[in-house]
Design a protein around this motif. Structure first.
Motif, mmCIF file in Angstrom:
data_model
loop_
_atom_site.group_PDB
_atom_site.id
_atom_site.type_symbol
_atom_site.label_atom_id
_atom_site.label_comp_id
_atom_site.label_asym_id
_atom_site.label_seq_id
_atom_site.Cartn_x
_atom_site.Cartn_y
_atom_site.Cartn_z
ATOM 1 N N LEU A 1 -39.433 24.950 -13.862
ATOM 2 C CA LEU A 1 -39.455 25.881 -13.341
ATOM 3 C C LEU A 1 -38.640 26.663 -11.643
ATOM 4 O O LEU A 1 -39.211 26.079 -10.775
ATOM 5 N N ASN B 1 -44.113 32.454 -19.095
ATOM 6 C CA ASN B 1 -44.025 33.930 -18.738
ATOM 7 C C ASN B 1 -45.208 34.740 -18.779
ATOM 8 O O ASN B 1 -45.604 35.234 -17.923
ATOM 9 N N LEU C 1 -47.536 33.188 -15.681
ATOM 10 C CA LEU C 1 -47.247 34.001 -14.710
ATOM 11 C C LEU C 1 -47.892 35.596 -14.277
ATOM 12 O O LEU C 1 -48.109 35.955 -13.168
ATOM 13 N N LEU D 1 -38.453 29.670 -9.176
ATOM 14 C CA LEU D 1 -39.133 30.675 -8.798
ATOM 15 C C LEU D 1 -38.728 30.986 -7.212
ATOM 16 O O LEU D 1 -39.458 30.006 -6.318
ATOM 17 N N THR D 2 -38.267 32.517 -7.305
ATOM 18 C CA THR D 2 -38.041 32.376 -5.776
ATOM 19 C C THR D 2 -39.495 33.798 -5.264
ATOM 20 O O THR D 2 -39.382 34.483 -5.818
ATOM 21 N N ALA E 1 -42.384 33.663 -5.393
ATOM 22 C CA ALA E 1 -43.323 33.497 -6.863
ATOM 23 C C ALA E 1 -44.727 34.153 -6.156
ATOM 24 O O ALA E 1 -45.187 34.716 -6.561
ATOM 25 N N TRP F 1 -34.283 28.633 -15.401
ATOM 26 C CA TRP F 1 -35.192 26.715 -15.958
ATOM 27 C C TRP F 1 -34.289 25.721 -15.660
ATOM 28 O O TRP F 1 -32.876 25.969 -16.260
ATOM 29 N N GLY G 1 -34.678 32.364 -8.708
ATOM 30 C CA GLY G 1 -35.272 31.967 -9.983
ATOM 31 C C GLY G 1 -35.369 33.727 -10.125
ATOM 32 O O GLY G 1 -35.410 34.629 -9.737
ATOM 33 N N PRO G 2 -35.809 33.397 -11.105
ATOM 34 C CA PRO G 2 -36.991 32.923 -12.742
ATOM 35 C C PRO G 2 -35.453 31.892 -13.200
ATOM 36 O O PRO G 2 -34.709 32.622 -13.516
ATOM 37 N N VAL H 1 -35.175 34.299 -19.826
ATOM 38 C CA VAL H 1 -34.898 33.323 -18.440
ATOM 39 C C VAL H 1 -33.729 32.324 -18.290
ATOM 40 O O VAL H 1 -33.857 32.161 -19.915
#
Length: 255
Positions: free
Chosen positions: A67, A180, A183, A69-70, A72, A39, A36-37, A11
């Motif tokens: 972080l 990771n 998730l 996230l799109t 998610a 950082w 995302g992802p 990432v």
């Protein structure tokens, strides 16, 4: 202290010496087209914040990371990412801090990590709907590695004060990996039951009397569990239960 890496566990990482807020930076970049992802990490924040607009002390030497996230998870499941982050940070701290025992490190509903009963870290999840209707989440994590605030209602501490020398860069690298893993385990909310079980196994206060302070009232009872959405289930003295989506939890001493 070594530099933050350009990526962690695949990432990409955007690193700053100083930034206002890693969460704000993540959401601003998302509004500008970033996805995302991804950082965002900084050595120091000048406008860090916690839940309900509280200021977060952001001295150099601590870890400040967010972080991005799109999309998610579906909207109804997105709040579960706070619990994902808590379990991932718990994993990373046990990996990074040699000598820290699992029974010392506990999760406090909804978004804090405690060591020996004192707050060590906090998590703040913020979201935004983007112009193209994508949903952005900034999962912010702050860990007291070398400094902690002293004028707080809930007692705080830091790793250095406990005798642990922890490099924020090393801790961040471990966090990237554990995040990771957790998730993937969460599977966009489809497996929140697995995350919930992992969180409960690390929770403080389960089965104990607590006070939950809400925006306009306080309520006392026994911390029974968290439900399938992550809300706290409070059992009152008469046996009835109240489901609480958001609040500040404090332990109660029974005379």
């Amino acid at each position: 202290m070594s530099d933050f890496p350009a990526q962690v566990d695949g990432v990409p990482v955007v690193a700053f010496e100083t930034v206002g807020s890693t969460n704000a930076e993540a959401l601003d970049r998302a509004k500008g087209g970033a996805r995302g992802p991804l950082w965002f990490v900084a050595r120091r924040q000048t406008a860090g914040r916690g839940r309900r607009g509280r200021t977060w002390v952001s001295e150099p030497g601590n870890l400040y990371a967010s972080l991005l996230l799109t999309d998610a998870a579906p909207a109804h499941a997105a709040a579960g990412v706070c619990f994902v982050a808590a379990v991932a940070l718990h994993d990373a701290l046990l990996d990074a801090v040699h000598g820290l025992a699992p029974e010392q490190l506990k999760l406090k509903w909804p978004n804090d990590l405690l060591v020996n009963g004192k707050k060590l870290a906090g998590i703040l999840v913020e979201g935004a709907t983007l112009a193209d209707n994508h949903a952005a989440l900034a999962v912010g994590l702050g860990v007291n590695c070398r400094h902690h605030p002293t004028s707080t209602e809930f007692a705080t501490t830091d790793l250095a004060a406990l005798g642990y020398a922890v490099d924020p860069v090393r801790l961040f690298a471990m966090l990237g990996r554990t995040m990771n893993v957790r998730l993937a385990e969460w599977a966009r909310g489809e497996n929140f039951g697995v995350t919930r079980s992992a969180w409960l196994a690390r929770a403080t206060g389960l089965g104990s009397p607590i006070e939950v302070r809400l925006a306009n009232r306080s309520v006392a009872g026994t911390f029974d569990a968290i439900d399938a959405t992550g809300a706290l289930i409070l059992r009152r003295g008469d046996g009835s239960c109240e489901t609480i989506a958001s609040g500040d939890v404090f332990p109660l001493t029974v005379a």
